[in-house]
Design a protein around this motif. Structure first.
Motif: not given
Length: 282
Positions: A55, A179, A186, A189, A218
């Motif tokens: 992440s 973000p 995604h 994240r 987010y």
């Protein structure tokens, strides 16, 4: 302005030829020689743990001479590498039996230092991979005589999973994480159900989870996954986002975003009591 040096040098890269002020050659790092011999390692966990989708993205950046000095002098005292090879004794780490909050991603450390100064009865275990920020936070801690900060270098997932005992944390802070705005990213994240599963095992009942972001999509995802997780409950009776609490300082980055019309959302959730625990009288 302080002269700067390259950060996160590749292990095969050598420093450029240079001379000291007296004309003598400066020390040239050999191949594989660490940038800060007594400071944070480039990859502390190495290949000991499986590679996963991360992440965070380590940034090639610049380190001032002041930050480099702090890393060399203060890292052995207040820093630790996340190698995943030991379980931390937080009372020993902080030199006192303080409640400890884990902060993941602290940037240049100004807000972290301010929160530590405002609440010196709480220890802050601050994790990041940004070397200039690590050096800056160590500088701020020394300058302001803050003994309740420890700086950790590496992957927060490995820290949580391998190095922290169950129920050892009194709080978790994730302020302005990356973000990863592109849909295909995604999955990178941080605030995901799997992460919350892990965090819940290390957070004591009643521990506060505090997230903040200026990226509205987010923020909505954070609210959704936190609200759906059985280990956490929103501190707001009606749910939703919380006003920025006074104890979270307004950062320079955040101020710039607000000036541009960005909306900043805070989320304040609490770790609920374990299902196998009962209150007196139950």
């Amino acid at each position: 302005m302080d002269p700067t040096v390259s950060d996160f040098l590749d292990s095969t890269e050598e420093t450029r030829p240079a001379s000291a002020e007296d004309g003598s050659p400066r020390h040239h790092r050999a191949k594989g020689e660490p940038r800060f011999p007594d400071g944070p390692q480039a990859d502390p966990a190495g290949s000991h743990f499986e590679r996963r989708i991360r992440s965070f993205q380590p940034r090639r950046s610049r380190v001032t001479t002041g930050q480099a000095d702090a890393l060399q002098r203060l890292w052995p005292k207040w820093g630790l590498d996340i190698d995943g090879r030991r379980t931390l004794d937080l009372a020993e780490l902080f030199g006192a039996d303080l409640p400890v909050v884990l902060e993941i991603g602290f940037g240049m450390g100004e807000a972290t230092a301010q929160m530590a100064a405002d609440d010196q009865g709480t220890g802050i275990l601050a994790v990041d991979v940004h070397t200039p920020g690590q050096g800056n936070l160590l500088n701020l801690a020394e300058r302001n005589s803050l003994t309740n900060i420890r700086v950790a270098n590496g992957d927060a997932i490995i820290l949580l999973r391998e190095m922290l005992p169950p129920d050892s944390l009194n709080g978790l802070r994730v302020f302005f994480p990356d973000p990863w705005p592109k849909k295909r990213h995604h999955k990178r994240r941080l605030i995901q159900p799997e992460f919350l599963d892990l965090a819940a095992t290390r957070l004591a009942p009643g521990a506060l989870v505090h997230c903040a972001t200026d990226w509205e999509p987010y923020a909505e995802q954070m609210l959704e996954v936190l609200s759906a997780h059985p280990a956490f409950e929103n501190t707001l009776p009606d749910g939703g986002f919380a006003p920025r609490p006074e104890f979270r300082p307004l950062t320079r980055f955040e101020g710039q975003g607000l000036d541009k019309g960005h909306v900043v959302n805070d989320l304040l959730f609490r770790r609920v009591q374990h299902r196998d625990q009962h209150t007196p009288g139950d």
